[in-house]
Design an enzyme around this catalytic site. Structure first.
Site, short mmCIF file in Angstrom:
data_model
loop_
_atom_site.label_atom_id
_atom_site.label_comp_id
_atom_site.label_asym_id
_atom_site.label_seq_id
_atom_site.Cartn_x
_atom_site.Cartn_y
_atom_site.Cartn_z
N ALA A 145 -21.83 63.09 45.12
CA ALA A 145 -22.47 63.74 46.26
C ALA A 145 -22.84 65.19 45.94
O ALA A 145 -23.94 65.65 46.26
CB ALA A 145 -21.55 63.68 47.48
N GLU A 164 -16.32 73.24 40.87
CA GLU A 164 -15.60 71.99 40.57
C GLU A 164 -14.21 72.34 40.08
O GLU A 164 -14.05 73.07 39.11
CB GLU A 164 -16.38 71.19 39.52
CG GLU A 164 -15.61 70.00 38.94
CD GLU A 164 -15.06 69.04 40.00
OE1 GLU A 164 -15.84 68.52 40.80
OE2 GLU A 164 -13.82 68.84 40.02
N HIS A 372 -6.19 48.26 46.64
CA HIS A 372 -6.39 47.16 45.70
C HIS A 372 -4.99 46.71 45.28
O HIS A 372 -4.16 47.54 44.93
CB HIS A 372 -7.19 47.66 44.48
CG HIS A 372 -7.63 46.54 43.61
ND1 HIS A 372 -6.75 45.82 42.85
CD2 HIS A 372 -8.85 45.99 43.40
CE1 HIS A 372 -7.42 44.87 42.21
NE2 HIS A 372 -8.69 44.96 42.52
N GLU A 385 -8.90 41.15 38.99
CA GLU A 385 -8.61 40.01 39.87
C GLU A 385 -8.73 38.68 39.13
O GLU A 385 -8.13 37.68 39.52
CB GLU A 385 -9.59 40.02 41.06
CG GLU A 385 -8.91 40.40 42.34
CD GLU A 385 -9.77 41.22 43.29
OE1 GLU A 385 -10.98 41.32 43.08
OE2 GLU A 385 -9.19 41.76 44.25
N ARG A 388 -5.56 36.61 38.24
CA ARG A 388 -5.03 35.67 39.24
C ARG A 388 -5.96 34.46 39.41
O ARG A 388 -5.50 33.34 39.51
CB ARG A 388 -4.84 36.38 40.59
CG ARG A 388 -3.50 37.11 40.67
CD ARG A 388 -3.41 37.93 41.92
NE ARG A 388 -4.34 39.06 41.87
CZ ARG A 388 -4.96 39.57 42.92
NH1 ARG A 388 -4.75 39.09 44.12
NH2 ARG A 388 -5.76 40.61 42.78
N ARG A 409 -7.54 41.16 49.52
CA ARG A 409 -6.90 42.37 48.98
C ARG A 409 -5.93 42.98 49.99
O ARG A 409 -4.83 43.38 49.64
CB ARG A 409 -7.96 43.42 48.66
CG ARG A 409 -8.73 43.13 47.41
CD ARG A 409 -9.73 44.23 47.16
NE ARG A 409 -10.47 43.96 45.94
CZ ARG A 409 -11.42 44.74 45.46
NH1 ARG A 409 -11.77 45.83 46.11
NH2 ARG A 409 -12.04 44.44 44.35
N HIS A 515 -7.59 52.92 46.82
CA HIS A 515 -8.87 52.76 46.15
C HIS A 515 -9.93 53.66 46.76
O HIS A 515 -10.69 54.29 46.05
CB HIS A 515 -9.26 51.29 46.26
CG HIS A 515 -10.19 50.84 45.20
ND1 HIS A 515 -10.06 51.21 43.88
CD2 HIS A 515 -11.28 50.03 45.26
CE1 HIS A 515 -11.03 50.67 43.18
NE2 HIS A 515 -11.79 49.97 43.99
N HIS A 516 -9.99 53.70 48.09
CA HIS A 516 -11.04 54.49 48.75
C HIS A 516 -10.54 54.92 50.11
O HIS A 516 -9.92 54.13 50.82
CB HIS A 516 -12.30 53.62 48.92
CG HIS A 516 -13.50 54.38 49.38
ND1 HIS A 516 -14.44 54.90 48.51
CD2 HIS A 516 -13.91 54.74 50.62
CE1 HIS A 516 -15.38 55.53 49.20
NE2 HIS A 516 -15.07 55.45 50.48
N ARG A 555 -14.83 49.50 53.13
CA ARG A 555 -16.10 49.76 52.44
C ARG A 555 -16.51 48.55 51.62
O ARG A 555 -15.70 47.99 50.90
CB ARG A 555 -15.93 50.96 51.51
CG ARG A 555 -17.14 51.24 50.66
CD ARG A 555 -16.93 52.44 49.79
NE ARG A 555 -15.90 52.27 48.79
CZ ARG A 555 -16.03 51.58 47.67
NH1 ARG A 555 -17.17 50.93 47.40
NH2 ARG A 555 -15.04 51.50 46.80
N GLY A 558 -20.52 48.74 46.34
CA GLY A 558 -21.90 49.19 46.15
C GLY A 558 -22.31 50.23 47.19
O GLY A 558 -23.35 50.88 47.05
P1 ADP Z 1 -18.12 61.85 46.04
O1 ADP Z 1 -18.33 60.42 45.63
O2 ADP Z 1 -18.06 62.01 47.50
O3 ADP Z 1 -19.05 62.78 45.35
P2 ADP Z 1 -16.10 62.40 44.07
O4 ADP Z 1 -14.67 62.04 44.08
O5 ADP Z 1 -16.97 61.68 43.09
O6 ADP Z 1 -16.64 62.23 45.55
O7 ADP Z 1 -16.29 63.95 43.77
C1 ADP Z 1 -15.59 64.96 44.44
C2 ADP Z 1 -15.39 66.12 43.49
O8 ADP Z 1 -14.91 67.27 44.20
C3 ADP Z 1 -14.37 65.83 42.40
O9 ADP Z 1 -14.93 66.10 41.15
C4 ADP Z 1 -13.22 66.79 42.73
O10 ADP Z 1 -12.51 67.22 41.59
C5 ADP Z 1 -13.96 67.94 43.40
N1 ADP Z 1 -13.11 68.78 44.27
C6 ADP Z 1 -12.17 68.37 45.15
N2 ADP Z 1 -11.61 69.41 45.78
C7 ADP Z 1 -12.21 70.54 45.30
C8 ADP Z 1 -12.05 71.94 45.55
N3 ADP Z 1 -11.15 72.40 46.43
N4 ADP Z 1 -12.81 72.81 44.85
C9 ADP Z 1 -13.72 72.36 43.94
N5 ADP Z 1 -13.89 71.04 43.65
C10 ADP Z 1 -13.17 70.14 44.33
#
Ligand code: ADP
Length: 582
Positions: A145, A164, A372, A385, A388, A409, A515-516, A555, A558
């Site tokens: 995202a 990040e 999961h 999976e 099994r 699941r 998982h999510h 969810r 996909g």
């Molecule tokens: P999405 O699919 O919603 O993009 P992701 O799990 O792929 O979610 O990505 C979220 C990202 O945000 C990860 O790389 C995670 O390390 C990063 N993240 C989480 N918390 C923080 C934060 N406080 N500051 C900076 N990055 C962060």
């Protein structure tokens, strides 16, 4: 005069001594085995206590995970003249193997590796430097995202900064293996698929989510999915293969042409696009709170190892992913999950949700967490999976089966959590390992225990006394059930073509893995974050797993990718235009 001459001679002698004492730089080569990609070979060059260079000449680690350690650790060793640099948290196997290879290279150079194991200390608290930055749009999180929003906002002319907290981009998105659901796309049209349109996509998503999803968000996702596919194509990330989505007969799962996993494929392409556009991504930098003025979001506070950042921004995008790796937070919504393992990346700690709630944001569906049932406890590795469905069974630490192991699941996961240890063993035999490639990977990586007899396997699983006896009885009863074609105990009626009688026998300790996380920040269809009074928080946008409402109670496969591309784009567009108007 005599004294001056003596001093001169002494200086000359000292200089000559120093010159003869300076050793030539030495080189060495070393190899160590990584359980993931096999041999890692390095060449080191050392001058006294200085590590001059560390070059990796052979490695086959996972792109985006182990490869991060391969890229970052050698430089860190050179900078600190020590092997004891921090490994990459999500790539410990690779980090450890790389360090072992460097030790062996130092030995090869005739040096003692212990001399290069100097503790590397982080900057002292007092040494932290305050830094202020000013941007149009700050994006927190560089997963699917965040990278999508960054590319989109920059394409619209905004000055964008991405934070990040991990040493690598990608988050959970990097681990997505399936594809991206999308409807009425150019690729469906090219293949003559006409029965899997926007309406079917909306209905399947709502049904899959037990109809508690936010219909307006689901509709926005489905209606914008085709355009999202076109945008991905335009940035060099086409998904031209179309397959049926798990759980439905409709064909809207879009995949890369070459069969690669969609997550690593898209993260690599999105990251390349972000780099090409010149967006700065600050790795190892954690956003800690949102700065507000008059109720609007106007930036974030953040830190890395040495700096405290005040980042002033006209718009803030939260793209921090879910909270599947934050056990405290998980347990607060579902106490049964306090001991669960997770398939999630270490960065999925719900930071965006916490930061949003701190400034008044509302949340939805926080207790909707997808599990999961067969995840290896120690590493979060998913055990397929297929084990099994090809005849494997689940037993508890009393050596007994406890459920229909082929149930959904959700049902199998809850049954496991009811066991004493909240975990179980998945049992398979050599007939299955001969046919199922993934089981070889489990055996090679050392996560299996095995035995030539049921008694020996029980002992290696740590079962003793009555539990060991139960296990032998369970196996015999199961083989008889397969022979009879009827599981009178739990009513399993598939994956029973063959029994488990081909030695050696194997077991993997598994538990339900988180998982999510379906819940998260409440957003509207323009990705504005909504406060507890139902109003937009000006300047604050959110997209991806950090938000709630799109997936409801479950969810479908996909949809995580579709969610992050569609809403990542909308967040980028909205943040850019909001910033331009400030
Ligand atoms: P999405 O699919 O919603 O993009 P992701 O799990 O792929 O979610 O990505 C979220 C990202 O945000 C990860 O790389 C995670 O390390 C990063 N993240 C989480 N918390 C923080 C934060 N406080 N500051 C900076 N990055 C962060």
């Amino acid at each position: 005069m005599k004294r001056a001459l003596f001093a001169c001679l002494a200086l000359l002698a000292a200089l000559m001594l120093a010159v003869t004492a300076v050793a030539e730089p030495v080189k060495g080569t070393g190899t160590a085995n990584s359980e993931i990609g096999g041999p890692i070979t390095v060449e080191v060059e050392v001058d006294g206590s200085d590590i001059l260079s560390v070059n990796v000449t052979e490695q086959n680690e996972t792109v985006g995970i182990g490869s991060v350690a391969i890229e970052q650790l050698p430089q860190a060793m050179v900078e600190s003249d020590s092997i004891l640099v921090d490994g990459v948290a999500t790539a410990t196997v690779t980090s450890d193997a790389l360090k072992a290879a460097v030790r062996s290279a130092l030995e090869d150079a005739g040096l003692d590796p212990a001399a290069y194991e100097v503790e590397v200390t982080a900057a002292e608290a007092g040494e932290r430097t305050p830094v202020t930055l000013d941007v149009d749009v700050v994006i927190v999180g560089a997963g699917g995202a965040g990278l999508t929003a960054a590319a989109q906002a920059k394409e619209l002319g905004a000055n964008v900064l991405v934070l990040e907290k991990m040493p690598m981009v990608g988050g959970n998105s990097l681990k997505a293996t399936g594809g991206m659901n999308a409807a009425d796309t150019q690729y469906q049209a090219a293949l003559g698929i006409t029965d899997s349109g926007v309406q079917e996509f909306i209905e399947d998503t709502m049904n899959g989510g037990h109809n508690i999803n936010d219909l307006s968000l689901v509709t926005t996702m489905a209606e914008n999915s085709s355009d999202a596919i076109d945008w991905l194509t335009s940035i060099g990330a086409p998904l031209p293969k179309v397959a049926a989505t798990g759980g439905t007969t409709h064909k809207y799962l879009h995949e890369p042409e070459d069969g690669s996993a969609v997550g690593s494929y898209l993260v690599e392409k999105l990251n390349a696009r972000v780099e090409e556009l010149g967006v700065t991504v600050m790795l190892n930098t954690t956003a800690t709170s949102i700065i507000t003025a008059d109720g609007a979001a106007v930036g974030v506070m953040a830190q890395d190892a040495e700096h405290d950042y005040t980042i002033n921004a006209k718009a803030v995008v939260l793209a921090t992913g879910g909270f599947g790796a934050n056990f405290e937070m998980m347990a607060s919504y579902n106490p049964a999950l306090a001991n669960a393992v997770t398939t999630n990346s270490a960065g999925a700690t719900g930071d965006g949700i916490v930061m949003g709630v701190e400034i008044g944001a509302d949340t939805v569906d926080m207790d909707q967490i997808q599990l999961h049932p067969t995840v290896y406890q120690e590493t979060g590795l998913l055990v397929s999976e297929s084990v099994r469905s090809m005849g494997g069974i689940l037993v508890n630490t009393d050596g007994k089966r406890f459920c229909n192991d082929m149930s959904t699941r959700d049902a199998v996961s809850s049954a496991e959590l009811e066991q004493d240890t909240s975990s179980a063993y998945i049992i398979f035999d050599s007939r299955i390992t001969a046919d199922l490639k993934s089981t070889q990977k489990y055996i090679n990586s050392g996560i299996t225990v095995q035995g030539d007899t049921y008694e020996e396997l029980a002992a290696n699983m740590g079962l003793t006394g009555e539990a060991a006896d139960n296990f032998v009885e369970t196996m015999n009863t199961w083989n008889q059930a397969v022979a009879n074609g009827e599981d009178t105990e739990f009513g399993r009626n598939n994956g029973m073509d063959d029994d488990l009688s081909t030695a050696p026998f194997y077991a993997i300790h598994i538990a339900p893995g988180i998982h999510h996380t379906m819940g998260g920040l409440k957003i509207d269809t323009e990705t504005h974050v909504i406060n507890t009074a139902g109003e937009v928080i000006p300047g604050l946008f959110a997209a991806g797993e950090t938000t709630g409402g799109v997936h409801g109670g479950n969810r479908i496969g996909g949809n995580a990718v579709c969610d992050f591309v569609v809403f990542g784009r909308i967040a980028g567009q909205q943040a850019a235009s909001y910033a331009a108007a400030q």
